[in-house]
Design an enzyme around this catalytic site. Structure first.
Site, PDB file in Angstrom:
ATOM      1  CE  LYS A 142      -4.538   0.718   2.095  1.00  0.00           C
ATOM      2  NZ  LYS A 142      -5.296   0.709   3.350  1.00  0.00           N
TER       3      LYS A 142
HETATM    4  O1  G3P Z   1      -8.263   1.625   4.451  1.00  0.00           O
HETATM    5  C1  G3P Z   1      -8.469   2.987   4.729  1.00  0.00           C
HETATM    6  C2  G3P Z   1      -9.408   3.126   5.878  1.00  0.00           C
HETATM    7  O2  G3P Z   1      -8.914   2.367   6.963  1.00  0.00           O
HETATM    8  C3  G3P Z   1      -9.573   4.553   6.342  1.00  0.00           C
HETATM    9  O3  G3P Z   1     -10.776   4.597   7.053  1.00  0.00           O
HETATM   10  O4  G3P Z   1     -12.403   5.545   8.666  1.00  0.00           O
HETATM   11  O5  G3P Z   1      -9.923   6.096   8.891  1.00  0.00           O
HETATM   12  O6  G3P Z   1     -11.281   7.051   6.994  1.00  0.00           O
HETATM   13  P1  G3P Z   1     -11.111   5.874   7.953  1.00  0.00           P
END
Ligand code: G3P
Length: 246
Positions: free
Chosen positions: A113
């Protein structure tokens, strides 16, 4: 290591024409789980509903465990693409490439990633040319997704929840990227809808044409439950017990 392009070419060649003449890949939307918590991953994997796992520096930090150890454990649980991100403090292409090779060496299913930056695109280009699968993350526009695809990214991760957080409809980004990728059959980069915050987001991603939605464990559990389902189970149990006992 299977080449993503060949797999997608096989799928695309069996594309099912829609009424509007727009072809879509035969795949329906797959689920990855978005966590570095191995208990959550094991539980979701036991349900047979996940095809892969995504992690990120925040999710890894939340577990407070050795990075490589956690990723190896995850590869022992799920036989599918496992995204491990380069260190958040590594910002140059050379450093990302070095770390990307180390991550890829952990297991054949590892996906590297990499954040959407100029240096990140350079790293994606190099790693992809070496047959290493990459996932370009922190994508917030269709242009960023298109650039990542052109650099050779296996996956792009548009963050719809963080767009919703600033009053921008995140699902529209998924729609835009899906339409652009559909326009150009030579693009075999897959869309992982990320930053999924609710069951509604999952429905929106499926409607918008995402290839994958990476979903937190909490949202998976919310998707399973419905009050009428729970109510129906209670009534079946009551009616059954009234006649047959336990
Ligand atoms: O994979 C990306 C994800 O984990 C981000 O989620 O809720 O931190 O925007 P969030």
């Amino acid at each position: 290591m299977p080449v993503m392009g060949q797999q997608n070419e096989a799928v695309r060649s069996q594309a099912i024409p829609l009424c509007k003449g727009i072809e879509r890949k035969e795949d329906n939307m797959r689920f990855f789980i978005d966590t570095a918590n191995v208990d959550e991953i094991r539980e979701a994997n036991d349900m047979g509903i996940i095809a892969g796992v995504t992690t990120n520096p925040s999710l890894i930090a939340k577990e407070g465990r050795d990075y490589a150890t956690v990723l190896k454990e995850i590869t022992d649980i799920v036989d599918g693409p496992i995204s491990g991100e380069v260190k958040a403090t590594t910002v140059d292409a050379e450093g990302m490439i070095k770390e990307g090779r180390e991550i890829a060496a952990l297991h054949k299913n590892m996906v590297v990633k990499i954040p959407m930056t100029a240096e990140g695109l350079k790293a994606i280009k190099t790693l992809s040319s070496e047959g290493i699968h990459t996932n370009c993350t922190l994508v917030f526009t269709a242009n960023q997704a298109l650039l990542a695809a052109r650099a050779g990214a296996t996956y792009v991760s548009p963050f719809l929840g963080r767009l919703d957080d600033i009053s921008t409809p995140g699902y529209e980004l998924i729609e835009e990227i899906a339409q652009i990728f559909e326009n150009y059959p030579d693009i075999d980069t897959q869309i992982i809808a990320a930053s999924v915050r609710s069951p509604l987001h999952v429905t929106q991603c499926a409607m918008a044409g995402a290839d994958i939605a990476t979903v937190p464990y909490k949202v998976i559990m919310q998707m399973i439950h419905h009050p009428l389902t729970d109510e129906g189970i209670v009534k079946f149990q009551k009616d059954y017990r009234a006649v047959f006992g336990d």
